[in-house]
Design a protein around this motif. Sequence first.
Motif, PDB file in Angstrom:
ATOM      1  N   GLU A   1       0.821  -1.197   0.000  1.00  0.00           N
ATOM      2  CA  GLU A   1       0.000   0.000   0.000  1.00  0.00           C
ATOM      3  C   GLU A   1       0.862   1.256   0.000  1.00  0.00           C
ATOM      4  O   GLU A   1       1.998   1.239   0.475  1.00  0.00           O
TER       5      GLU A   1
ATOM      6  N   LEU B   1      -5.436   6.179  -1.826  1.00  0.00           N
ATOM      7  CA  LEU B   1      -4.575   5.057  -1.487  1.00  0.00           C
ATOM      8  C   LEU B   1      -4.416   4.151  -2.695  1.00  0.00           C
ATOM      9  O   LEU B   1      -5.360   3.954  -3.466  1.00  0.00           O
TER      10      LEU B   1
ATOM     11  N   CYS C   1      -2.734   0.238  -3.945  1.00  0.00           N
ATOM     12  CA  CYS C   1      -2.257  -1.074  -3.510  1.00  0.00           C
ATOM     13  C   CYS C   1      -1.745  -1.799  -4.743  1.00  0.00           C
ATOM     14  O   CYS C   1      -2.523  -2.140  -5.636  1.00  0.00           O
TER      15      CYS C   1
ATOM     16  N   TRP D   1     -10.378  -3.234   0.923  1.00  0.00           N
ATOM     17  CA  TRP D   1      -9.700  -2.335   1.855  1.00  0.00           C
ATOM     18  C   TRP D   1     -10.347  -2.485   3.229  1.00  0.00           C
ATOM     19  O   TRP D   1     -11.585  -2.522   3.338  1.00  0.00           O
TER      20      TRP D   1
ATOM     21  N   TYR E   1      -5.526  -1.148   5.288  1.00  0.00           N
ATOM     22  CA  TYR E   1      -4.916  -2.358   4.757  1.00  0.00           C
ATOM     23  C   TYR E   1      -5.605  -2.788   3.459  1.00  0.00           C
ATOM     24  O   TYR E   1      -6.839  -2.795   3.378  1.00  0.00           O
ATOM     25  N   CYS E   2      -4.803  -3.187   2.508  1.00  0.00           N
ATOM     26  CA  CYS E   2      -5.280  -3.789   1.279  1.00  0.00           C
ATOM     27  C   CYS E   2      -5.252  -5.304   1.458  1.00  0.00           C
ATOM     28  O   CYS E   2      -4.360  -5.836   2.134  1.00  0.00           O
TER      29      CYS E   2
ATOM     30  N   THR F   1      -1.050   1.271   5.631  1.00  0.00           N
ATOM     31  CA  THR F   1      -0.599   2.647   5.477  1.00  0.00           C
ATOM     32  C   THR F   1      -1.440   3.533   6.394  1.00  0.00           C
ATOM     33  O   THR F   1      -2.656   3.378   6.474  1.00  0.00           O
TER      34      THR F   1
END
Length: 125
Positions: free
Chosen positions: A6, A20, A22, A36, A95-96, A119
């Motif tokens: 990410e 964002l 990823c 996500w 978070y991805c 991230t």
Amino acid sequence: QVQLVESGGGLVQAGGSLRLSCAASGRTYGRYAMGWFRQVPGKEREFVAVVSWSGGSTKHVDSVKGRFTISRVNAKNTVYLQMNSLKPEDTAVYYCAASTGVLGLPTERSEYDYWGQGTQVTVSS
């Protein structure tokens, strides 16, 4: 194996925007639903959004509907989360994740097989 990285987090004022990204590598990317999630200290990791492997279907948690948009570009092996009108309560580590074995639009953490490192997104009031 699928590796997810990410980027795009940071500090932003309330009402601002962030995007964002990823990036995925490893096994065939295009057939995975991508999601996500976000997590704040002391709380469970919560679902934010998911996009189907084709990119044609999406789902967003109610708290971000109309503000966040998930999308993907398979040719770039990348999934995005466009976040607009950010609020302080959006502050979290984002978070991805990739879901390799679930049809449809998975929303449970247990339905995802691979995760990025996260991230930080911080929204100041």
